[in-house]
Scaffold this motif. Structure first.
Motif: not given
Length: 249
Positions: A183-187, A193-195
């Protein structure tokens, strides 16, 4: 303005009634409006799945009736509830003649059907829609199973007079830590999360984030700055605050 307030104002402005007649008619029409209200959510508001649906309705500023279900008495396993959800789980949902169950399916119905109401919960771009769908699946298949076990062991078991299984907690804390690294990498790449916009992918996490934030597991979230900022954003939304207010009624 709620429908009942509109009706009360209409009476006062257009008719001359004694106060007791106005009160009588207000109660009569209030009961009538509740009976005819198209959207109904069946289940206790403290249920994470019920909260997920209610949060979506609040984001859309939709009127609805919350129908209590006494799960301690097993009412979710009996008629008439079992007709609405044959699996005997909350929530059940009605919108006119449509009956649904499974909270994430319900929120998608709400977001699509009432797209022109309240806050937008879906991306317009097909690629962004696909990314949102990926993270909706991550929440359902990875985050929720781990988060639910932690909340049950740390928060719910003690309230029931049961002993927390420390081995289960340790196992799932490790799983949650690894999951939050993803999650940290995505955020780091996007605010949500979706953009760049809040969507159902974020909303679906709200109940789990709420319950875990009151446990020692919160330290796992706090150790990751982008996750921490995202959690604060999700839980600070007005629609979520309105959802929690229903717990106080």
């Amino acid at each position: 303005m709620p429908l009942t307030h509109q009706f009360n104002n209409f009476l006062i402005k257009n008719f001359i009634f004694s106060s007791h007649k106005i009160i009588f008619l207000s109660k009569f029409f209030y009961n009538f409006l509740i009976a005819k209200m198209a959207i109904k959510v069946h289940g206790p508001i403290m249920s994470p799945a019920v909260m997920r649906v209610v949060a979506a309705l609040k984001e859309k500023n939709l009127e609805f009736e919350l129908v209590p279900v006494n799960m301690q008495n097993g009412d979710h396993k009996k008629e008439p509830f079992i007709t609405l959800n044959p699996f005997g789980q909350v929530p059940a949902f009605e919108d006119g003649d449509l009956k649904l169950f499974e909270s994430r399916a319900i929120t998608q119905y709400i977001a699509h059907t009432y797209a022109d109401k309240g806050n937008q919960l879906l991306p317009n771009d097909p690629k962004k829609m696909a990314i949102m769908s990926v993270w909706m699946e991550v929440e359902a298949q990875k985050f929720d199973p781990v988060g639910s076990k932690l909340a049950y062991e740390i928060a719910i078991k003690p309230m029931m007079g049961k002993v927390t299984d420390d081995a289960v907690v340790a196992e799932n804390e490790e799983k949650m830590g690894k999951l939050l690294d993803v999650y940290e990498a995505r955020l780091k790449e996007s605010k949500y999360l979706g953009g760049d916009s809040f969507t159902l992918a974020d909303l679906h996490h709200a109940p789990g984030l709420h319950y875990l934030s009151g446990t020692k597991v919160k330290s796992l979230f706090d150790a990751r700055p982008h996750v921490t900022a995202w959690c604060a954003d999700v839980l600070a939304r007005p629609a979520w605050s309105k959802t929690l207010e229903l717990n106080k009624q």
